[in-house]
Design an enzyme around this catalytic site. Structure first.
Site, PDB file in Angstrom:
ATOM      1  N   GLU A 230       0.729  -1.271  -0.127  1.00  0.00           N
ATOM      2  CA  GLU A 230       0.016  -0.196  -0.037  1.00  0.00           C
ATOM      3  C   GLU A 230       0.873   1.078  -0.229  1.00  0.00           C
ATOM      4  OE1 GLU A 230      -3.228  -0.243   2.821  1.00  0.00           O
ATOM      5  OE2 GLU A 230      -4.294  -1.697   1.458  1.00  0.00           O
TER       6      GLU A 230
ATOM      7  N   GLU B  69      -5.466  -8.442  -1.857  1.00  0.00           N
ATOM      8  CA  GLU B  69      -6.207  -8.135  -0.495  1.00  0.00           C
ATOM      9  C   GLU B  69      -7.501  -7.997  -0.541  1.00  0.00           C
ATOM     10  OE1 GLU B  69      -4.683  -5.770   2.806  1.00  0.00           O
ATOM     11  OE2 GLU B  69      -2.734  -6.417   2.556  1.00  0.00           O
TER      12      GLU B  69
HETATM   13  C1  BGP Z   1      -4.402  -3.142   4.141  1.00  0.00           C
HETATM   14  C2  BGP Z   1      -3.184  -3.598   4.831  1.00  0.00           C
HETATM   15  C3  BGP Z   1      -3.456  -4.632   5.966  1.00  0.00           C
HETATM   16  C4  BGP Z   1      -4.661  -4.952   6.604  1.00  0.00           C
HETATM   17  C5  BGP Z   1      -6.052  -4.277   5.775  1.00  0.00           C
HETATM   18  C6  BGP Z   1      -7.433  -4.385   6.585  1.00  0.00           C
HETATM   19  O1  BGP Z   1      -4.836  -1.788   4.219  1.00  0.00           O
HETATM   20  O2  BGP Z   1      -2.295  -3.891   4.192  1.00  0.00           O
HETATM   21  O3  BGP Z   1      -2.168  -4.832   6.753  1.00  0.00           O
HETATM   22  O4  BGP Z   1      -4.623  -4.820   8.059  1.00  0.00           O
HETATM   23  O5  BGP Z   1      -5.821  -3.050   5.152  1.00  0.00           O
HETATM   24  O6  BGP Z   1      -7.083  -3.329   7.367  1.00  0.00           O
HETATM   25  P1  BGP Z   1      -7.650  -3.167   8.969  1.00  0.00           P
HETATM   26  O7  BGP Z   1      -6.723  -4.063   9.479  1.00  0.00           O
HETATM   27  O8  BGP Z   1      -7.185  -2.154   9.330  1.00  0.00           O
HETATM   28  O9  BGP Z   1      -9.116  -3.745   9.139  1.00  0.00           O
END
Ligand code: BGP
Length: 486
Positions: A202, A383
């Protein structure tokens, strides 16, 4: 073609500081995230620091938000705070069990991040840490046993603390050499196991002390740090291709969809211009040069220009990424007058998760099309998933029909992008197959997994793993290669 391609990759994704734990084992060095507390929607996470006069000061430095950090502030652990990265959900001691669970679901790929400070505890020493190498070698061996292809994120939003304190993180070009040396160590040690590499996670969202190690949070410092990361990524791609032509490189972009709030021309234009905040990163790393609109982005962030040397320009061109990988969780809306990087924006047509993220399966098809139309290189959804509050029964079993529905609808949208729209999408890794700590809030109760982990927001619990209903559903999806969706 009527369904997903026959060799489509199905799997899951995790990040070390949210999943691995073992922060003081195996000679691992400290990361900036190790000083970040837990939090919630109402109480943001913070990094705990001490000023020269002994005063304790809390700083926010996570996702999309970064405080300016005082010169004399140094990170400190406080007894009355809980730091989720220290134990996380302890993949460090559960990796065999967790990988077996992934294999049981039929995963043919697993995306995970290697912890930079487990390989180089300080970030810039001469020799790598053999205990760290041995740990990841075991992980790779375990994956090989089940024919699971690894995909490695070389740097997932993290920074060895020493590099932040000594060099002011990515604002200093010294980090380029440190990173490339670290990446080369990975190619040397793990090159026979792994051919898919993501240089940064990201990269369009990271800023400030936590992920970038910079004390300053102004626009110039951020875009300078990004430039240094672009160069480090490109050098790594060039080197990685030399090591093995089979190596394929991506990076990871936060690609929430963006819609204009209305069809008013001003809102349409706003949405187009705001989207360039994302394209800036994708264009530079996948086309290999700064597009002319870059200047308007810099000006929007309060500075005139970045000096880019001819040598860096050549490196960026030669080190273009091979494929475009991204995260997709939701869509946002924007209207004239909003900031360009707008991460909110209500959409009355969408349901929301308890964390306010608009659920929009069709938005995934929209984003896949947007990216592929523009870049015309293969894409990978690295993701996607649903953070929800799970309610386990007395055996820790969760009937997560809401998660199944969410994934089912997103898979259909992804299938349509491939089969109807012609997008060359070659895989999907769901965030996150085993419950782990949330990045944005540091909570445990924001769960994504196919597997329930018995642990609460303060790290209490047995860490026992129990498959949820979605585990068995996902197994069927993979067995039928996504051709039996609801
Ligand atoms: C993305 C990241 C992850 C992950 C995901 C979900 O931005 O790459 O590391 O955590 O988001 O976000 P969150 O954990 O805040 O729900």
């Amino acid at each position: 073609m009527s369904g997903f391609p026959k060799d489509f990759y199905w799997g899951g994704a995790t990040a070390d500081f949210q999943y691995e734990g073992g922060f003081n084992e195996g000679n691992r060095g400290l990361l900036s995230h190790d000083y970040e507390t837990d939090g919630s929607m109402e109480h943001p996470r913070h990094h705990t620091m001490k000023l020269a006069d002994g005063t304790i000061k809390n700083y926010r430095s996570s996702f999309f938000y970064a405080d300016q950090i005082l010169e004399d502030a140094t990170p400190v652990f406080l007894d009355n705070e809980y730091y989720p990265s220290h134990q996380a959900v302890d993949f460090y001691h559960h990796y065999k069990e967790d990988i077996k669970l992934m294999a049981d679901m039929g995963f043919n790929i697993y995306r995970f991040s290697i912890c930079w400070s487990r390989i180089y505890p300080l970030g810039d020493e001469e020799e790598p840490n053999q205990e760290g190498i041995a740990f990841y070698r075991d992980v790779f061996e375990e994956l090989k046993k089940y024919n699971i292809e690894p995909m490695v994120t070389i740097c997932h939003d993290e920074m060895p603390m020493h590099l932040a304190l000594k060099y002011n993180g990515w604002s200093n070009r010294h980090l380029i050499d440190a990173y490339v040396k670290y990446a080369e160590t990975l190619f040397k040690e793990f090159g026979s196991y792994c051919h898919y590499w993501l240089t940064f996670n990201e990269i369009n969202a990271v800023r400030g002390f936590g992920p970038c190690g910079t004390r300053e949070s102004d626009g110039y410092t951020r875009y300078l740090a990004d430039h240094n990361m672009f160069v480090a990524s490109a050098k790594t791609v060039i080197l990685g291709h030399k090591y093995n032509l089979e190596n394929k490189f991506g990076a990871m972009y936060a690609m929430s969809g963006l819609y204009p709030r209305t069809c008013k021309p001003e809102d349409m234009l706003q949405s187009q211009l705001a989207r360039r905040e994302n394209w800036y990163f994708i264009d530079t790393m996948l086309r290999g040069y700064y597009h002319p609109y870059a200047k308007s982005i810099w000006q929007h962030h309060g500075f005139e220009t970045l000096e880019i040397s001819e040598e860096d320009k050549k490196t960026l061109y030669d080190g273009q990424l091979d494929f475009c990988s991204f995260s997709y969780y939701r869509t946002n809306t924007t209207q004239a007058g909003d900031k360009w990087f707008n991460v909110g924006g209500d959409n009355p047509y969408l349901e929301k998760t308890p964390w306010g993220w608009g659920v929009d399966p069709l938005g995934l098809r929209y984003v896949l099309n947007e990216i592929y139309d523009r870049i015309q290189k293969s894409v990978f959804v690295v993701e996607n998933g649903m953070g929800a509050i799970d309610e386990p029964d007395e055996n820790d079993y969760v009937e997560d029909d809401y998660r199944i529905q969410y994934l089912n609808d997103h898979f259909k949208a992804m299938r349509d992008a491939i089969t109807i729209d012609g997008v060359d999408c070659f895989g999907y890794t769901m965030w996150a197959p085993i419950d782990l700590v949330s990045l944005s809030t540091g909570e445990m109760k924001k769960r994504y997994g196919f597997v329930y982990v018995d642990m609460d927001d303060k790290g209490r619990g047995t860490l026992k793993r129990t498959p949820k209903k979605s585990f068995y559903w996902m197994k069927h999806v993979i067995e039928t290669n996504g051709n039996d969706l609801e």
